[in-house]
Design an enzyme around this catalytic site. Structure first.
Site, PDB file in Angstrom:
ATOM      1  CG  HIS A  79     -15.036  10.619  -4.193  1.00 37.50           C
ATOM      2  ND1 HIS A  79     -15.831   9.737  -3.230  1.00 37.50           N
ATOM      3  CD2 HIS A  79     -14.034   9.982  -4.789  1.00 37.50           C
ATOM      4  CE1 HIS A  79     -14.434   8.490  -3.531  1.00 37.50           C
ATOM      5  NE2 HIS A  79     -13.297   9.496  -4.049  1.00 37.50           N
ATOM      6  CG  ASN A 152     -13.736   4.916  -1.474  1.00 36.68           C
ATOM      7  OD1 ASN A 152     -13.300   5.966  -1.223  1.00 36.68           O
ATOM      8  ND2 ASN A 152     -12.792   4.665  -2.621  1.00 36.68           N
ATOM      9  CG  HIS A 343      -4.026  16.691   1.017  1.00 39.98           C
ATOM     10  ND1 HIS A 343      -3.568  15.609   0.387  1.00 39.98           N
ATOM     11  CD2 HIS A 343      -2.663  17.740   1.418  1.00 39.98           C
ATOM     12  CE1 HIS A 343      -1.915  15.492  -0.309  1.00 39.98           C
ATOM     13  NE2 HIS A 343      -1.595  16.778   0.173  1.00 39.98           N
ATOM     14  CE1 TYR A 366      -8.531  13.344  -2.288  1.00 41.74           C
ATOM     15  CE2 TYR A 366      -6.042  11.837  -2.809  1.00 41.74           C
ATOM     16  CZ  TYR A 366      -7.572  11.840  -2.083  1.00 41.74           C
ATOM     17  OH  TYR A 366      -8.436  11.130  -2.457  1.00 41.74           O
TER      18      TYR A 366
HETATM   19 FE1  HDD Z   1      -9.653  10.030  -3.701  1.00 39.25          FE
HETATM   20  C1  HDD Z   1     -11.919  12.854  -3.625  1.00 39.25           C
HETATM   21  C2  HDD Z   1     -11.261   8.508  -1.266  1.00 39.25           C
HETATM   22  C3  HDD Z   1      -7.701   7.328  -4.361  1.00 39.25           C
HETATM   23  C4  HDD Z   1      -7.643  11.503  -6.267  1.00 39.25           C
HETATM   24  N1  HDD Z   1     -10.809  10.815  -2.511  1.00 39.25           N
HETATM   25  C5  HDD Z   1     -11.871  11.596  -3.011  1.00 39.25           C
HETATM   26  C6  HDD Z   1     -13.253  11.520  -1.878  1.00 39.25           C
HETATM   27  C7  HDD Z   1     -12.539  10.170  -0.971  1.00 39.25           C
HETATM   28  C8  HDD Z   1     -11.056   9.322  -2.007  1.00 39.25           C
HETATM   29  C9  HDD Z   1     -13.610   9.865  -0.360  1.00 39.25           C
HETATM   30  C10 HDD Z   1     -13.794  12.522  -1.326  1.00 39.25           C
HETATM   31  C11 HDD Z   1     -13.153  13.298   0.218  1.00 39.25           C
HETATM   32  C12 HDD Z   1     -14.358  14.256  -0.103  1.00 39.25           C
HETATM   33  O1  HDD Z   1     -15.621  14.293   0.540  1.00 39.25           O
HETATM   34  O2  HDD Z   1     -13.443  15.723  -0.313  1.00 39.25           O
HETATM   35  N2  HDD Z   1      -9.075   8.172  -3.321  1.00 39.25           N
HETATM   36  C13 HDD Z   1     -10.140   7.321  -1.946  1.00 39.25           C
HETATM   37  C14 HDD Z   1      -9.617   6.205  -2.005  1.00 39.25           C
HETATM   38  C15 HDD Z   1      -8.884   6.225  -2.595  1.00 39.25           C
HETATM   39  C16 HDD Z   1      -8.498   7.557  -3.452  1.00 39.25           C
HETATM   40  C17 HDD Z   1     -10.214   5.184  -0.754  1.00 39.25           C
HETATM   41  C18 HDD Z   1      -8.361   5.367  -2.729  1.00 39.25           C
HETATM   42  C19 HDD Z   1      -7.449   4.228  -1.532  1.00 39.25           C
HETATM   43  N3  HDD Z   1      -7.954   9.703  -5.185  1.00 39.25           N
HETATM   44  C20 HDD Z   1      -7.282   8.267  -5.458  1.00 39.25           C
HETATM   45  C21 HDD Z   1      -6.020   8.523  -5.885  1.00 39.25           C
HETATM   46  C22 HDD Z   1      -5.950   9.412  -6.211  1.00 39.25           C
HETATM   47  C23 HDD Z   1      -7.564  10.382  -5.881  1.00 39.25           C
HETATM   48  C24 HDD Z   1      -4.961   7.063  -6.576  1.00 39.25           C
HETATM   49  C25 HDD Z   1      -4.862  10.290  -7.954  1.00 39.25           C
HETATM   50  C26 HDD Z   1      -3.584  10.094  -6.852  1.00 39.25           C
HETATM   51  N4  HDD Z   1      -9.615  11.972  -4.958  1.00 39.25           N
HETATM   52  C27 HDD Z   1      -8.683  12.456  -6.145  1.00 39.25           C
HETATM   53  C28 HDD Z   1      -8.396  13.805  -5.678  1.00 39.25           C
HETATM   54  C29 HDD Z   1     -10.109  14.124  -5.186  1.00 39.25           C
HETATM   55  C30 HDD Z   1     -10.025  12.899  -4.521  1.00 39.25           C
HETATM   56  C31 HDD Z   1      -9.021  13.612  -7.604  1.00 39.25           C
HETATM   57  C32 HDD Z   1     -11.378  14.868  -5.513  1.00 39.25           C
HETATM   58  C33 HDD Z   1     -11.991  15.890  -5.239  1.00 39.25           C
HETATM   59  C34 HDD Z   1     -10.922  16.029  -4.108  1.00 39.25           C
HETATM   60  O3  HDD Z   1      -9.849  15.069  -4.678  1.00 39.25           O
HETATM   61  O4  HDD Z   1     -10.792  16.774  -3.472  1.00 39.25           O
HETATM   62  O5  HDD Z   1      -7.949  14.259  -5.884  1.00 39.25           O
END
Ligand code: HDD
Length: 726
Positions: A79, A152, A343, A366
């Site tokens: 993202h 999402n 988060h 997060y």
């Molecule tokens: Fe995630 C970012 C949505 C599964 C780990 N995720 C991130 C963002 C969105 C989502 C919208 C961007 C937020 C922003 O605009 O800053 N993620 C989802 C959805 C998931 C999902 C809808 C499944 C239902 N994500 C998911 C899993 C993990 C992560 C299973 C890890 C175990 N996601 C992250 C992250 C991010 C992230 C690596 C990258 C940047 C951030 O968090 O701030 O922690």
């Protein structure tokens, strides 16, 4: 309005002001260093003589350059590419029967929000129009703390357990040896991973559908994906899924169009969001909830804890309980959109977690990612992340600490400060985890109720309209044609045959292979080593629903043309009355008309009016518009007819199935197009010459039919005649 409402509004405004206290305005101010020293010359380094070497002594240069060298922070792992906006959430229906969350029970309250939309796969500078899921993350600044709904635009996910997330992301990101391709799933590693991960079947259907190439962030649905829990004031809990429903409907572009836009304007979605808000066309969504009583936890053929499943709206309707309005662009992209830290664990009393194993991994990930990206544990003090409820605890120090904690002590329990900050206890609105029952042995495994990977993939595919099915099939043909390893394509064909044999057959034809009847290795390559194939074999249940209307974009509202962009193709000698009439009619409906001509400045109307030009054929393209209008005027029409870029514009708009309208005396230019040659010669009595192709002598009839056609968004049936040379 009752007095306490006014108090509430005032408090909210006050709190928002506090949030913004770090805003800098340099109007009328002198340039300074970061230490507040006034700077006389910011254009020349300090040198030993006019032509001499620069001096190490130059602390002003060194401060400026050091800050510049450290401007970048790590981009988000996923993202990374996004756009954000401020807004408000207004509750319309009191949900106190289900939750005690203040912002969901007090209908007089308006909760400030910050929303960040994103693509998942690409880097920060990648295109907005990649085929991808879109992030839809909302931070509610409630009086009880921040609630982040990190969702999402697709209601399900690729995987069921978060331990798989790093592999999924490694597979979809550019390949490790050459960092190619950027922001694209059409490559070997992604499809190798998917072909070994049957639980991704449902998500693959969504991601190959047009949902993955939205027309606008403003025209996407949003989903919290997981089942969460609501808990009411009596401590009673139920399951809940969250939804965002865009008031402008759900719409997408054509894949060819997406690829075109990626080259011509990679900022297309962020520009669209920015411009809509700047022009006062505030994007809006209804907030919806699907509520499942605790006692219905096992009622369905799918497991509520499985993030690869949705709850069909036919089984549990979405209750629309409030409205989100985005009404203010950020002042500074980095400070707000880049530094905002979402988060899933940011919840408020009344909202709690289910045992979804994907959600639980997110609850760890997060905070961890913010520590890396934002450099330390004080990211909650960055203005965009601050809670509007004041923060009091015994956490101290760390990188970039802003808060100045007074007094001697930072421990609890304490007597020195009379026990402060004291624990809230339930009566003062403190958070208490819902006492969900837990049982069983420690196990590294998954419930059998998670093993049906194909029923909802089928449900989604069967619920699509004919054009949507065609697009989904074409997307798979595109992606798998880009896969170089034949064995991966074959595995994918077998995988697809589990969803729909017709679909697998069409894709097989396209990639020049046959659908395998069986595989040498099982489809599910991630089963535990000690589990037998049989034990872990995907269970395919017959879903009780054959179709779900909510899954097809065809059922989205089609009458609203607000903010739709209409290109008016014109040149000197244009009939200004014809432009004015259509402009008036379309603008009255909230659409935006832009005149596109061979050069910038003004063109002359046939009756000497001067008409301002918005863009030229060099800078505009049909892919930036929802529909095209060609006014009359002999000279203008003759110029357009002889202008290859104008003809290409029309051909391309036709190819992408857009509404095209023209004055009857502009027919000559239309006849120069590919589709114009197919139009009947005598059109004197016709207004709709072909689906979405409208001509009339009468301005009012023309406008009425054109408005209706624009509202329909696209005329996909045109794609049956595929050979359009645009
Ligand atoms: Fe995630 C970012 C949505 C599964 C780990 N995720 C991130 C963002 C969105 C989502 C919208 C961007 C937020 C922003 O605009 O800053 N993620 C989802 C959805 C998931 C999902 C809808 C499944 C239902 N994500 C998911 C899993 C993990 C992560 C299973 C890890 C175990 N996601 C992250 C992250 C991010 C992230 C690596 C990258 C940047 C951030 O968090 O701030 O922690």
């Amino acid at each position: 309005m009752p007095t306490d409402t006014n108090n509430n509004d005032n408090q909210t405004n006050k709190k928002l002001e506090d949030l913004q206290q770090n805003i800098e305005d340099s109007t009328g101010q002198v340039l300074t260093t970061n230490q507040g020293l006034k700077v006389n010359d910011d254009q020349n380094t300090l040198k030993a003589g006019e032509r001499g070497p620069s001096l190490l002594e130059d602390f002003i240069f060194r401060e400026k350059m050091t800050h510049f060298d450290h401007e970048r922070i790590p981009e988000r792992v996923v993202h990374a590419r996004g756009a954000g906006a401020h807004g408000v959430f207004k509750l319309n229906e009191d949900l106190s029967e289900f939750t005690k969350a203040g912002f969901l029970t007090d209908t007089s309250r308006e909760t400030p929000v910050f929303v960040r939309f994103s693509t998942v796969t690409g880097s920060r500078g990648s295109t907005d129009l990649a085929r991808d899921a879109r992030g839809f993350a909302v931070k509610f600044y409630t009086d009880e703390g921040n609630f982040d709904l990190v969702g999402n635009n697709i209601p399900v996910f690729f995987i069921q357990d978060s331990i798989k997330f790093p592999d999924l992301v490694h597979a979809i990101k550019p390949e490790q040896h050459n960092e190619i391709p950027q922001a694209a799933s059409a490559h070997d590693t992604f499809w190798d991973y998917i072909s070994n991960t049957p639980e991704s079947a449902h998500m693959i259907m969504w991601i190959m559908s047009d949902r993955a190439i939205p027309r606008s962030y403003r025209m996407m649905e949003g989903f919290g994906v997981h089942s969460f829990r609501f808990v009411n004031a009596e401590g009673k809990s139920c399951f809940v899924k969250f939804h965002w429903k865009p008031l402008l409907g759900v719409h997408s572009v054509a894949w060819d169009e997406a690829q075109n836009i990626s080259g011509k304007d990679p900022d297309y979605h962020r520009r669209d969001l920015w411009e809509a808000i700047e022009s006062g066309n505030f994007p809006q969504w209804d907030f919806g909830v699907q509520i499942v009583p605790e006692e219905d936890e096992f009622k369905y053929e799918f497991d509520l804890l499985d993030a690869t499943k949705l709850i069909p709206e036919e089984l549990v309707p979405v209750r629309r309980i409030g409205t989100l309005t985005l009404n203010r662009n950020p002042d500074n992209y980095f400070a707000e959109t880049e530094q905002v830290a979402f988060h899933t664990g940011h919840v408020v009393p009344g909202i709690d977690f289910s045992n979804d194993p994907l959600l639980h991994g997110r609850l760890f990930s997060y905070t961890d990612t913010q520590l890396k990206r934002l450099g330390g544990p004080n990211f909650h003090e960055i203005p965009i992340n601050r809670s509007v409820n004041t923060v009091h605890n015994n956490q101290r120090d760390g990188h970039m600490r802003m808060q100045i904690n007074q007094g001697k002590s930072a421990h609890g329990p304490n007597a020195m400060k009379g026990g402060c900050p004291f624990q809230a206890g339930m009566m003062d609105g403190g958070f208490t985890s819902y006492a969900a029952p837990v049982e069983g042995h420690k196990i590294r495994g998954r419930s059998k109720s998670f093993f049906d990977h194909f029923s909802q993939a089928k449900l989604f595919f069967n619920s699509q309209s004919e054009p949507e099915k065609n697009h989904l099939t074409d997307a798979l043909c595109f992606e798998l044609s880009k896969v170089e390893t034949i064995a991966i394509r074959e595995r994918m064909l077998y995988f697809l045959s589990q969803v729909d044999e017709g679909l697998a057959g069409e894709v097989a034809y396209c990639v020049g292979l046959h659908v395998p009847k069986a595989l040498k290795t099982p489809l599910n390559q991630t089963k535990p080593a000690d589990a037998s194939d049989e034990e872990y074999a995907p269970v395919v249940k017959e879903g009780s629903l054959a179709k779900s209307a909510a899954l097809s974009m065809k059922n989205s509202p089609t009458s609203d043309i607000r903010t739709r962009k209409i290109a008016v193709l014109a040149a000197d000698g244009v009939n200004e009355d014809s432009i004015q009439a259509i402009k008036n009619a379309l603008e009255a409906e909230g659409a935006i008309c832009e005149v596109i001509a061979p050069r910038l400045g003004f063109i002359a109307g046939m009756n000497d009016a001067t008409i301002p030009v918005a863009k030229t054929f060099m800078t505009a393209a049909s892919v930036f518009y929802d529909a095209v209008y060609v006014p009359g005027g002999t000279n203008s029409v003759a110029t357009l007819e002889a202008e290859p870029d104008a003809i290409h514009f029309l051909n391309e708009a036709f190819k992408h199935c857009k509404a095209i309208a023209f004055d009857d005396d502009a027919l000559q230019a239309i006849k120069a197009t590919y589709f114009g040659r197919k139009l009947p010669n005598d059109n004197s009595n016709e207004t709709v010459l072909m689906e979405g192709i409208i001509m009339s002598r009468d301005a009012s009839t023309l406008a009425t039919k054109f408005i209706k056609a624009i509202g329909q968004h696209r005329f996909w049936e045109r794609e049956k005649a595929r050979k359009v040379p645009a």
